[in-house]
Structure formats: C-alpha cells, structure tokens
Design a protein around this motif. Structure first.
Motif, PDB file in Angstrom:
ATOM      1  N   ASP A  65       3.855  -1.147  10.072  1.00  0.00           N
ATOM      2  CA  ASP A  65       3.074  -2.401   9.625  1.00  0.00           C
ATOM      3  C   ASP A  65       2.646  -3.072  10.833  1.00  0.00           C
ATOM      4  N   HIS A  66       2.509  -2.349  11.999  1.00  0.00           N
ATOM      5  CA  HIS A  66       1.906  -3.083  13.324  1.00  0.00           C
ATOM      6  C   HIS A  66       1.157  -2.206  14.020  1.00  0.00           C
ATOM      7  N   GLY A  67       0.093  -2.981  14.551  1.00  0.00           N
ATOM      8  CA  GLY A  67      -1.091  -2.184  15.284  1.00  0.00           C
ATOM      9  C   GLY A  67      -2.033  -2.125  14.580  1.00  0.00           C
ATOM     10  N   PRO A  68      -3.289  -1.149  15.262  1.00  0.00           N
ATOM     11  CA  PRO A  68      -4.501  -1.031  14.603  1.00  0.00           C
ATOM     12  C   PRO A  68      -4.180   0.128  13.544  1.00  0.00           C
ATOM     13  N   GLY A  69      -5.408   0.494  13.011  1.00  0.00           N
ATOM     14  CA  GLY A  69      -5.177   1.359  11.734  1.00  0.00           C
ATOM     15  C   GLY A  69      -6.287   2.558  12.119  1.00  0.00           C
ATOM     16  N   ALA A  83       0.697  -1.091  -0.144  1.00  0.00           N
ATOM     17  CA  ALA A  83       0.135  -0.055   0.106  1.00  0.00           C
ATOM     18  C   ALA A  83       0.801   1.105   0.092  1.00  0.00           C
ATOM     19  N   SER A  84       0.291   2.267  -0.649  1.00  0.00           N
ATOM     20  CA  SER A  84       1.099   3.601  -0.631  1.00  0.00           C
ATOM     21  C   SER A  84       0.942   4.522   0.393  1.00  0.00           C
ATOM     22  N   THR A  85      -0.308   4.052   1.115  1.00  0.00           N
ATOM     23  CA  THR A  85      -0.781   4.971   2.413  1.00  0.00           C
ATOM     24  C   THR A  85      -1.052   3.832   3.331  1.00  0.00           C
ATOM     25  N   TRP A  86      -0.907   4.324   4.615  1.00  0.00           N
ATOM     26  CA  TRP A  86      -1.471   3.370   5.595  1.00  0.00           C
ATOM     27  C   TRP A  86      -1.346   4.365   6.868  1.00  0.00           C
ATOM     28  N   PHE A  87      -1.957   3.666   8.034  1.00  0.00           N
ATOM     29  CA  PHE A  87      -1.912   4.416   9.273  1.00  0.00           C
ATOM     30  C   PHE A  87      -1.228   3.721  10.455  1.00  0.00           C
ATOM     31  N   ASN A  88      -0.235   4.333  11.275  1.00  0.00           N
ATOM     32  CA  ASN A  88       0.517   3.824  11.809  1.00  0.00           C
ATOM     33  C   ASN A  88       0.292   4.479  13.401  1.00  0.00           C
ATOM     34  N   TRP A  89      -0.018   3.715  14.488  1.00  0.00           N
ATOM     35  CA  TRP A  89      -0.196   4.499  15.753  1.00  0.00           C
ATOM     36  C   TRP A  89       1.137   3.961  16.420  1.00  0.00           C
ATOM     37  N   THR A  90       1.803   3.074  16.260  1.00  0.00           N
ATOM     38  CA  THR A  90       3.069   2.948  16.774  1.00  0.00           C
ATOM     39  C   THR A  90       4.417   3.177  16.372  1.00  0.00           C
ATOM     40  N   GLN A  91       5.294   3.146  16.840  1.00  0.00           N
ATOM     41  CA  GLN A  91       6.860   3.348  16.150  1.00  0.00           C
ATOM     42  C   GLN A  91       7.317   2.268  15.402  1.00  0.00           C
TER      43      GLN A  91
END
Length: 201
Positions: free
Chosen positions: A34-38, A23-31
């Motif tokens: 590709d890990h954790g919720p979105g 994917a060219s965009t994604w959401f990261n809550w963590t450091q």
C-alpha cells in the motif's frame, strides 16, 4: 536460476486477499504494501496489451486485468507460475525466460514492466533490445537494495547508468523516481523506479 527462484517462492508470503483500502487487486512498485504509485506509471490506454517481466505470483498482473487491460506474465519459477495460475486462473502466465519469450514472438505490447524482476536479474544488453523490439509504449521497472537471492547475478545500477543503457538501446523520455520507504518501515530502504518510452518509428 529457476531453482533459486523456486526456493524464494517457497519462503515468500503470498499477497494478502485485500489491501488496506479493501481492494482485492492493486499494483505495488515497492517492497512495502500500500505504498507508492500504481498502474498509472504505465499510462495504459483502455484495453492495453501489457507485459509483466518476472510476474512472480501474479499480484500486479491480476490488477492489470482488473483494470480492463490484457496482460501476459512471464516467470522462470515453476512454483511462482503455479501459484499465479491457481489464485488467478484467468491470467495468461508463461513459464520461461524473459529474453527467450520476447525473441520468440512478434505481437507488440503497449506497455511493459518489471517489479524486482527480469530487469534486475537479466543482462540489460540482452533484455533491453528484446523489449524494444516488442514494445510500442512505456517501459517501467523498479529495484531496491534488498538482501535477497545473493547467489543470482543482478544489475544493481545507479539511475544514470540505467539511463545510459536505455538510451543506448533506443529508449527516450528516460526518467527515474526514488520512492522513500513509509514512516516506520523496518528496512528503511528506498525503491528506484525507472521509466522510459519506446518511440514510434
């Protein structure tokens, strides 16, 4: 403080072009990539108006747009904002202080978030009431015990302390999630994700 964030921006590697899923965009809550919720943490309705407080180089905000929502990002670092505008010129990114931005406007937001951003580095007794005034939905923010920008005051609070502050400033349905690092992560530090709702009046 803006100067310290500019220094941080120079040292931080830009978000890669694609994640592990391509994917060219994604959401990261963590450091961790590709890990954790979105984005589902915010439970945005179609076409929601979303605010990113401390948007950095714009990676999470770009995903907000890619999912069909309207977004605004605010950041105090001119270098971070310039990077976001260059890589994603369609983003609405504001250079400035989060509290000042909230105090100067009236248009409401359906959701607001901060990923290692304004909620970690701004006095919550100033920021939370400013967010509450403009918000009509979910507020979420994440933070972690990272060794970064030690010269800038930050609010390293326990989840129950954040809960008391959110309750004090009129938020409800307050909850938190501790996201463990992925297996083999070098730092091994967890991320805390706080979530609350600004109730309808």
């Amino acid at each position: 403080m803006a100067g310290s964030w500019d220094q941080y921006a120079q040292a931080r590697t830009p978000r890669r072009a694609h994640n592990a899923a391509g994917a060219s965009t994604w959401f990261n809550w963590t450091q961790y990539p590709d890990h954790g919720p979105g984005l589902e943490v915010l439970n945005p309705s179609p076409g929601a108006h979303v605010l990113d407080l401390g948007c950095g180089k714009g990676g999470n905000l770009a995903h907000v747009y890619a999912q069909g929502h309207r977004g605004v990002g605010v950041d105090v670092s001119a270098l971070q904002v310039a990077h976001a505008r260059t890589r994603w010129p369609h983003l609405a990114v504001v250079l400035g202080d989060a509290v000042a931005y909230l105090d100067e406007g009236e248009e409401p937001f359906d959701a607001a978030y901060s990923v290692f951003g304004a909620h970690w580095f701004t006095d919550p007794d100033l920021l939370l009431p400013a967010v509450h005034r403009r918000l009509r939905g979910v507020l979420a923010f994440s933070y972690a015990p990272l060794n970064m920008l030690s010269t800038i005051p930050r609010w390293d609070l326990e989840p129950d302390e954040w809960g008391e502050l959110l309750d004090k400033h009129g938020f409800v349905d307050i909850e938190h999630q501790v996201i463990a690092p992925p297996a083999g992560a070098e730092s091994g530090r967890p991320t805390t994700l706080m979530r609350a709702v600004r109730p309808e009046e």
